[in-house]
Structure formats: structure tokens, C-alpha cells
Design an enzyme around this catalytic site. Structure first.
Site, PDB file in Angstrom:
ATOM      1  N   THR A 172      27.044   8.972   0.164  1.00 24.14           N
ATOM      2  CA  THR A 172      27.653   7.641   0.247  1.00 24.14           C
ATOM      3  C   THR A 172      28.565   7.538   1.466  1.00 24.14           C
ATOM      4  O   THR A 172      28.443   6.618   2.278  1.00 24.14           O
ATOM      5  CB  THR A 172      28.475   7.376  -1.043  1.00 24.14           C
ATOM      6  N   LYS A 187      44.887  15.094  -4.519  1.00 25.57           N
ATOM      7  CA  LYS A 187      45.381  14.111  -3.546  1.00 25.57           C
ATOM      8  C   LYS A 187      46.910  14.117  -3.474  1.00 25.57           C
ATOM      9  O   LYS A 187      47.484  14.085  -2.384  1.00 25.57           O
ATOM     10  CB  LYS A 187      44.860  12.722  -3.915  1.00 25.57           C
TER      11      LYS A 187
HETATM   12  N1  HSE Z   1      36.438  10.169  -7.574  1.00 27.07           N
HETATM   13  C1  HSE Z   1      37.433   9.426  -6.859  1.00 27.07           C
HETATM   14  C2  HSE Z   1      37.907   8.257  -7.664  1.00 27.07           C
HETATM   15  C3  HSE Z   1      36.977   8.904  -5.525  1.00 27.07           C
HETATM   16  O1  HSE Z   1      37.393   7.953  -8.738  1.00 27.07           O
HETATM   17  O2  HSE Z   1      38.828   7.591  -7.200  1.00 27.07           O
HETATM   18  C4  HSE Z   1      36.857   9.943  -4.453  1.00 27.07           C
HETATM   19  O3  HSE Z   1      38.040  10.634  -4.263  1.00 27.07           O
END
Ligand code: HSE
Length: 426
Positions: A16, A200
Site C-alpha cells: 500500500t 510510535k
Molecule cells: N496499523 C496502524 C493503524 C497503521 O491502525 O493506525 C500503520 O501504522
């Protein structure tokens, strides 16, 4: 080999994000994607004008290609991504990555390695997809002492919680629907157990505080135990339940970094960030409070960040021997962590009790005995099985004291169970 003056880019990954990056880069005349590594060369890809001859199923063809100056790593996971990036750096390439797990677990080693080789690693896309965060924190907000971050960093869980709130549906039902619509993965663990948000916030807090946060010190709880009853009780008391990634520096410079569900007052911006949107509220001096919000994932939003990083490198290539000094890693001190057991919080509890004389008094006594003051206690009636659900909101108290109270209540014969314990944003 193409003979022209364009900057040569190699992509690792054409999923993606990789597709969005490839399509976006095509409109830049000074840039040429010369090699793309994919897992399966035979997979049908709906990318107009894609030159099949530049596709390889060996990612080392990209990192070892002499004419490539910038490698964008878009496959995620720690290996082989880390080895590929190190090989690319050794071969003289600058790196753009969207790999939050690698940064959270091996950031220090990665940045030291890049610095030793005088190469930059940019990662705007790794945290909150399309929201500009890393570059603003490292440049225009550089004069600030940032002391607090509150953020929604995972779109999948925010989508699920938003739907649970709107539909009054269970976590399981909404997860299933989200999987059918492609918003949640077949194995949703990384998102719903809070790992993605924890990766993150590890990196975000590290750069915001200028001190290294260790991923293993980040406290983490997911959303799988949130019940529709909690959503309803929260709403009635003026809150929304959100999966909040938070980081705070205390006055001694110790860091409290965590991911867990929270009741967010509807007066706060984060309470109104719905579906897959992400948002980050930073508190710093002298700026005050800043909230950035936008798409945290998706083909083009994430490509926006990857391409922005590529263009930042491109703009300085050939003009200096030390590119983008403000974007490099400049934290060498580890933050001392504050364990969750040492924190103070406000709490929501949902307690299922037997309909018996004095049960509310017993809850009050357990709290009193453990220095916990109550802000609100609500019982709406008695159910047909002669039980009642009591919602409690405490004032700020010590985590250890709260856990003791939960244990006392769970061992009380007139109390069936503490169904939920969720922290409340103040
Ligand atoms: N899996 C993540 C989310 C997106 O659902 O925000 C990519 O970091």
C-alpha cells in the site's frame, strides 16, 4: 542503467505505502525510481506505467545497486529490514523508512550506525502516517521544552472504539466488521493490544523530550476488554473512551510513557478524533499546547510523508557533506523511566455487585482505607438477577492504592466483580 542526472531512488516494498510512494514520485522530473524490491514478482499490481524490468524479488539488489542514492524501506518488521538498511548505509545511501517497530526497538543502534557513516535516516511516515510531526518537532519546535504528549496514534483501534460508541456494539462484533472492511488485520494483535501505538510513542517521546525512551519501559494495555457498557457509562458522565498514547516528563526529568485506554473528557480535542484519524497534542514551553491531526495511515497520506523525506534529502544532495543536521539524532541520554505502579491517576471503575445492604458503603470504605477520594458514584437500579452495576470515578490517587482497592473489592463476598478499571484523562 539509466544515464541521466536524476536522483536515483530504490524502494523496498510495493504494498500500500510503496505503491503510493511510486505513484507520487512519478510527478517529480528530477527523481527516478530505478529499482523496487517486492516479495512476490508474480503478483498482479494495478500500477499504471510500472516498468516491470525494475522489479526484483531480492531486496539486496536495491541496497547494493551503485547508482541508487536514497533507499526507502517500506516493508516493516525488524528483520530483514534492519540488515537491509545497514547494508544500504554501508553502501553510501541515505534512508527513508516507515518502520516504527525497527525505530522503537533498534533506534539507537540504527542512528549511531548512520551517523558513523555520515548518512541520514528520516522517518516521518513511521509515526502517524500523513501527519507532519517529526520535522516540525526537530525544526520549528526545536526551541521548546516539550514536557507532555497525549496522542491517538492507532487508526484501527480508534475506528473500533468510535464504532462501539456509536453503535453500542461489542468489541468482538465491531472488530469482525472492521476486518471485513479491511480496517483491521486478520491478526489484529499489533493494533488492538497497543503494540503499534507503543512503538510510535517510544520514538515520538524520544525526539520530543530529547532523551532516549526504551520500548521495554513503555507500559501497554490494549482495547480488547472495553465493554459497550463502559462506553455508555463514559458518555453519560461526559467522556469518550480512546486508546491514548501518552508521555510525560516530571520535574526531575523522569519519563512516564504508556499506551492504554482512557476516558477523555469531551472538552478535550482528542475526544473528538474519530474513526481512523490520528491526533497528537504536544505541550511545550514556550509554544503552549499544539494539536496536529490527520490521516494516520493509508496509501497516499503515508506516501506524502515518505516523499517529503525523500525531497528533503534530494534538496541537499551534492550541496553539502553533512546533510540535514537538524534532522539527525541528537539524544544520547537515556530517560529514567517511571513505572506505572509509581504513577498517580484518576480512575473509572465499573463494579458488578449483589443487591445487598451497605455495598456502596463497602466500596467507599475500601477507597477511604486506601487514601482514595471519590469524585462520583452512580447506581442506576437493580437488574432482574438482583445485581447492580456501579460506576465510580475517583479523584487523582496512587496506582498502587487503586490496585489494592480492586483486589479488596474482588475478594468481597457482596461484590461479584470489578468489570473495568480505566484511567481518566484530567
Ligand atoms: N496499523 C496502524 C493503524 C497503521 O491502525 O493506525 C500503520 O501504522
Amino acid at each position: 542503467m539509466a544515464i541521466n542526472n536524476k536522483i536515483k531512488i530504490g524502494l523496498i516494498g510495493l504494498g500500500t505505502v510503496g505503491s503510493g510512494v511510486y505513484k507520487t514520485l512519478r510527478s517529480f522530473d528530477n527523481i527516478e525510481v530505478v529499482k523496487i524490491a517486492v516479495r512476490n514478482k508474480n503478483k498482479k499490481r494495478n500500477i499504471e506505467g510500472l516498468d516491470e524490468s525494475i522489479i526484483t524479488d531480492n531486496a539486496y539488489d536495491v541496497v547494493n545497486e551503485p547508482e541508487i542514492q536514497i533507499v526507502a524501506e517500506l516493508i516493516g518488521g525488524t528483520e530483514p529490514a534492519f540488515d537491509l538498511i545497514k547494508t544500504a548505509i554501508k553502501n553510501g545511501k541515505h534512508i527513508v523508512t516507515a518502520n516504527k517497530e525497527l525505530l522503537a526497538k533498534h533506534g539507537e543502534e540504527l542512528f549511531n550506525f548512520a551517523e558513523a557513516n555520515n548518512k541520514v535516516v528520516l522517518y516521518e511516515a513511521a509515526i502517524a502516517g500523513g501527519i507532519p510531526l517529526i520535522m516540525p518537532i526537530k525544526t520549528i519546535l526545536a526551541g521548546n521544552k516539550i514536557s507532555k504528549i497525549k496522542a491517538i496514534l492507532n487508526g484501527t483501534t480508534n475506528y473500533i472504539l468510535t464504532k462501539m460508541d456509536l453503535q453500542g456494539a461489542s468489541y468482538e462484533d465491531v472488530l469482525k466488521e472492521a476486518q471485513e472492511l479491511g480496517y483491521a488485520e486478520t491478526d489484529p494483535t499489533g493494533d488492538v493490544e497497543g503494540f503499534d501505538a507503543a512503538y510510535k510513542i517510544t520514538t515520538l517521546a524520544t525526539i520530543a523530550f530529547g532523551k532516549r525512551i526504551k520500548f521495554e519501559n513503555v507500559y501497554r494495555e490494549g482495547i480488547t476488554k472495553i465493554r459497550p457498557e463502559d462506553m455508555k457509562a463514559a458518555r453519560e458522565m461526559g467522556y469518550k473512551i480512546k486508546l491514548i498514547a501518552s508521555a510525560e516528563l516530571d520535574e526531575a526529568g523522569r519519563a512516564d510513557v504508556r499506551v492504554h485506554p482512557m476516558l477523555v473528557p469531551v472538552t478535550k480535542t482528542l475526544a473528538h478524533i474519530d474513526y481512523v484519524t490520528n491526533a497528537v497534542t504536544l505541550t511545550g514551553h514556550p509554544v503552549g499546547e499544539v494539536t496536529l491531526s490527520g490521516p494516520g495511515a493509508g496509501e497516499f497520506p503515508t506516501a506524502s510523508s515518505v516523499v517529503g523525506d525523500i525531497l528533503a534529502i534530494v534538496s541537499e544532495l551534492g550541496k553539502t557533506n553533512y546533510l540535514l543536521p537538524m534532522m539527525r539524532c541528537n539524544h544520547h541520554e537515556n530517560a529514567q523511566p517511571i513505572p506505572i505502579s509509581d504513577t498517580k491517576n484518576k480512575y473509572y471503575l465499573s463494579i458488578c455487585v449483589k443487591n445487598s445492604v451497605g455495598v456502596i458503603g463497602r466500596i467507599g470504605k475500601a477507597c477511604e482505607d486506601n487514601n482514595i477520594s471519590l469524585a462520583s458514584i452512580v447506581q442506576k437500579g437493580i437488574s432482574c438477577d438482583d445485581c447492580a452495576e456501579i460506576s465510580v470515578i475517583t479523584e487523582i490517587c496512587h496506582e498502587n492504592d487503586m490496585q489494592k482497592v480492586v483486589e479488596i473489592l474482588n475478594n468481597d463476598s457482596s461484590i461479584m466483580k470489578v468489570n473495568s478499571l480505566i484511567r481518566v484523562q484530567v
